[in-house]
Design an enzyme around this catalytic site. Structure first.
Site, PDB file in Angstrom:
ATOM      1  N   TYR A 141       0.821  -1.213   0.000  1.00 53.50           N
ATOM      2  CA  TYR A 141       0.000   0.000   0.000  1.00 53.50           C
ATOM      3  C   TYR A 141       0.857   1.265   0.000  1.00 53.50           C
ATOM      4  O   TYR A 141       0.412   2.309  -0.458  1.00 53.50           O
ATOM      5  CB  TYR A 141      -0.897   0.038   1.240  1.00 53.50           C
ATOM      6  CG  TYR A 141      -2.244  -0.622   1.051  1.00 53.50           C
ATOM      7  CD1 TYR A 141      -2.335  -1.970   0.721  1.00 53.50           C
ATOM      8  CD2 TYR A 141      -3.421   0.101   1.210  1.00 53.50           C
ATOM      9  CE1 TYR A 141      -3.574  -2.576   0.566  1.00 53.50           C
ATOM     10  CE2 TYR A 141      -4.657  -0.500   1.047  1.00 53.50           C
ATOM     11  CZ  TYR A 141      -4.729  -1.836   0.725  1.00 53.50           C
ATOM     12  OH  TYR A 141      -5.951  -2.429   0.568  1.00 53.50           O
ATOM     13  N   LYS A 191       3.158 -15.205   1.857  1.00 53.96           N
ATOM     14  CA  LYS A 191       3.459 -16.048   0.707  1.00 53.96           C
ATOM     15  C   LYS A 191       4.973 -16.249   0.679  1.00 53.96           C
ATOM     16  O   LYS A 191       5.679 -15.792  -0.240  1.00 53.96           O
ATOM     17  CB  LYS A 191       2.967 -15.380  -0.585  1.00 53.96           C
ATOM     18  CG  LYS A 191       1.458 -15.449  -0.767  1.00 53.96           C
ATOM     19  CD  LYS A 191       0.982 -16.811  -1.265  1.00 53.96           C
ATOM     20  CE  LYS A 191       1.368 -17.043  -2.715  1.00 53.96           C
ATOM     21  NZ  LYS A 191       0.967 -18.401  -3.170  1.00 53.96           N
ATOM     22  N   ASP A 224      -2.832 -17.976   0.404  1.00 51.26           N
ATOM     23  CA  ASP A 224      -3.852 -18.571  -0.474  1.00 51.26           C
ATOM     24  C   ASP A 224      -4.494 -19.787   0.200  1.00 51.26           C
ATOM     25  O   ASP A 224      -5.715 -19.961   0.186  1.00 51.26           O
ATOM     26  CB  ASP A 224      -3.273 -18.921  -1.857  1.00 51.26           C
ATOM     27  CG  ASP A 224      -2.034 -19.804  -1.794  1.00 51.26           C
ATOM     28  OD1 ASP A 224      -1.421 -19.918  -0.703  1.00 51.26           O
ATOM     29  OD2 ASP A 224      -1.674 -20.399  -2.834  1.00 51.26           O
ATOM     30  N   ASP A 248      -6.324  -7.167   3.771  1.00 57.66           N
ATOM     31  CA  ASP A 248      -7.463  -6.518   3.113  1.00 57.66           C
ATOM     32  C   ASP A 248      -8.378  -7.583   2.507  1.00 57.66           C
ATOM     33  O   ASP A 248      -9.596  -7.569   2.706  1.00 57.66           O
ATOM     34  CB  ASP A 248      -6.935  -5.566   2.037  1.00 57.66           C
ATOM     35  CG  ASP A 248      -8.049  -4.802   1.347  1.00 57.66           C
ATOM     36  OD1 ASP A 248      -8.955  -4.322   2.051  1.00 57.66           O
ATOM     37  OD2 ASP A 248      -8.016  -4.696   0.103  1.00 57.66           O
ATOM     38  N   ASP A 252     -12.169  -9.260   4.192  1.00 54.50           N
ATOM     39  CA  ASP A 252     -13.453  -9.227   3.477  1.00 54.50           C
ATOM     40  C   ASP A 252     -14.037 -10.634   3.395  1.00 54.50           C
ATOM     41  O   ASP A 252     -15.243 -10.837   3.567  1.00 54.50           O
ATOM     42  CB  ASP A 252     -13.283  -8.669   2.053  1.00 54.50           C
ATOM     43  CG  ASP A 252     -13.591  -7.176   1.978  1.00 54.50           C
ATOM     44  OD1 ASP A 252     -13.458  -6.492   3.005  1.00 54.50           O
ATOM     45  OD2 ASP A 252     -13.967  -6.703   0.883  1.00 54.50           O
TER      46      ASP A 252
HETATM   47  C1  IPM Z   1     -10.416  -1.411   3.831  1.00 54.16           C
HETATM   48  C2  IPM Z   1     -10.687  -0.748   2.500  1.00 54.16           C
HETATM   49  C3  IPM Z   1      -9.569   0.229   2.215  1.00 54.16           C
HETATM   50  C4  IPM Z   1      -8.303  -0.573   2.037  1.00 54.16           C
HETATM   51  C5  IPM Z   1      -9.801   1.180   1.038  1.00 54.16           C
HETATM   52  C6  IPM Z   1     -11.083   1.962   1.188  1.00 54.16           C
HETATM   53  C7  IPM Z   1      -8.630   2.121   0.845  1.00 54.16           C
HETATM   54  O1  IPM Z   1     -10.845  -1.709   1.502  1.00 54.16           O
HETATM   55  O2  IPM Z   1     -10.293  -0.702   4.831  1.00 54.16           O
HETATM   56  O3  IPM Z   1     -10.337  -2.645   3.859  1.00 54.16           O
HETATM   57  O4  IPM Z   1      -8.029  -1.089   0.944  1.00 54.16           O
HETATM   58  O5  IPM Z   1      -7.552  -0.680   3.009  1.00 54.16           O
HETATM   59 MG    MG Z   2     -10.872  -3.715   2.219  1.00 54.52          MG
END
Ligand code: IPM
Ligand code: MG
Length: 366
Positions: A141, A191, A224, A248, A252
């Site tokens: 990032y 990884k 993975d 990230d 999710d």
């Molecule tokens: C998160 C989001 C952020 C990230 C975006 C909005 C920059 O997806 O907080 O997980 O990628 O970190």
């Molecule tokens: Mg995210």
């Protein structure tokens, strides 16, 4: 007067709607003698519209001074055309970087009332309680060099995955500390089979473990395979520690196991300040959901639970955090559902505001 300060940054899309419900909870605590010194400001597209930048220096300075920042969400299609440097997301990334919030705590907990709502079978997710710790201030990032340049007659996009030993060590310590308060198990994901930064990650996590946390059970997994195991049998995990990008993605994935992204809070913590409280920012894991913004459809629970995390991690108010979480659980058990959670028979559809009101009513009753 109070020595508990909060900066609220509602942001874009559904951010302001869900934050309005958090304000109700904060106000309720205020009437009960637990006051917070609250200020509010702009971030993301809202700040860009007003000031031409997704985060002004003044707001950044304020964020550095308060005990905790509460953020709604940033972004929206209207801003897709903007240059990278002023996109709404840059406001959030600047907060994380300049406050040095290196440990991002993302719990994935499945509420009993919602176990049927998961995309996985009920027995796989019922009772799920895992914590993902995502490194938040480094990795791909932020690594340099980055950019898009031209080589010969084509364009080349570059990002750099870079981790120092100390960056890995500090987030590993956060994971081990947290594990000790839970089931005492950490699984580290990288990884190492293809990335040098992954080899270093694995080495450093193991070294910190052996030297300082030998009592915690540590395992390593390729990220993975970790994704696969998270969908196969998520309850095998307690604490997962991983880098910024894998975190990230994996968070999710873990979020969706629990039924809805609209349920999950997060805390981003840095080093302790002079008053002993950590630098801290709390935000729901979900995004700004521009498609449903302004319609009363958004689920305020992730944002409300993020405030509960602030009570616990910034203000050492664990009992109050438990109360907020219990109120959420009761309201769900009573069958109240925002639009993202509808589908089951016999549930009561409620708007964003009605959900917030019901949670406050539960708090007051209990
Ligand atoms: C998160 C989001 C952020 C990230 C975006 C909005 C920059 O997806 O907080 O997980 O990628 O970190
Ligand atoms: Mg995210």
């Amino acid at each position: 007067m109070t020595d508990r300060s909060l900066l609220i940054l509602p942001g874009d899309g559904i951010g302001p709607e869900v934050m309005a419900e958090v304000r109700k909870i904060i106000d309720w605590f205020g009437t009960r003698g637990l006051a917070f010194d609250v200020s509010e400001d702009l971030v993301g597209g809202a700040a860009y519209d007003a000031h031409g930048t997704p985060l002004t220096d003044a707001t950044m300075a304020k964020a550095q001074e308060v005990d905790a920042v509460l953020l709604g969400a940033v972004g929206g299609p209207k801003y897709d055309v903007l240059d990278f440097s002023v996109k709404p997301e840059r406001g959030l990334l600047r907060l994380r970087k300049e406050m040095d919030l290196y440990a991002n705590l993302r719990p994935a907990q499945c509420f009993d009332a919602l176990a049927d709502f998961s995309s996985l079978k009920k027995d796989i997710v019922a009772g799920l309680d895992i914590m993902i710790i995502r490194e938040l201030t480094s990795g791909v990032y932020f690594g340099e060099p980055r950019g898009i340049h031209t080589e010969g007659n084509e364009r080349v996009g570059v990002n750099t995955q870079r981790y120092t030993e100390s960056e890995i060590a500090r987030v590993a310590r956060s994971a081990f500390e947290l594990a000790r308060k839970r089931d005492n198990r950490v699984c580290s994901m990288e990884k190492a089979n293809v990335m040098e930064s992954g080899v270093l990650w694995r080495d450093v996590v193991q070294e910190i473990h052996d030297a300082e946390y030998p009592d915690v059970e540590l395992s390593h997994m390729y990220a993975d395979a970790g994704a696969m195991q998270l969908t196969r049998w998520p309850k095998q995990f307690d604490v997962i520690v991983t880098d910024n990008l894998f975190g990230d993605l994996l968070s999710d994935l873990a979020a969706m196991l629990t039924g809805s992204l609209g349920m999950l809070p997060s805390a981003s913590l840095g080093a302790p300040m002079e008053n002993g409280r950590p630098k801290a920012l709390y935000e729901p894991v979900h995004g700004s959901a521009p498609d449903i913004a302004g319609q009363g459809k958004a689920n305020p629970i992730a944002c409300i639970l993020s405030f509960a995390m602030a009570l616990r991690y910034s203000f050492d108010l664990g009992d109050e955090a438990d109360r907020v979480e219990a109120a959420v659980e009761t309201v769900l058990a009573d069958g109240l559902r925002t639009a993202d959670l509808l589908g089951e028979e016999g549930m009561t559809p409620v708007s964003t505001a009605e959900m917030g009101d019901a949670i406050v009513a539960r708090l007051a009753a209990g």
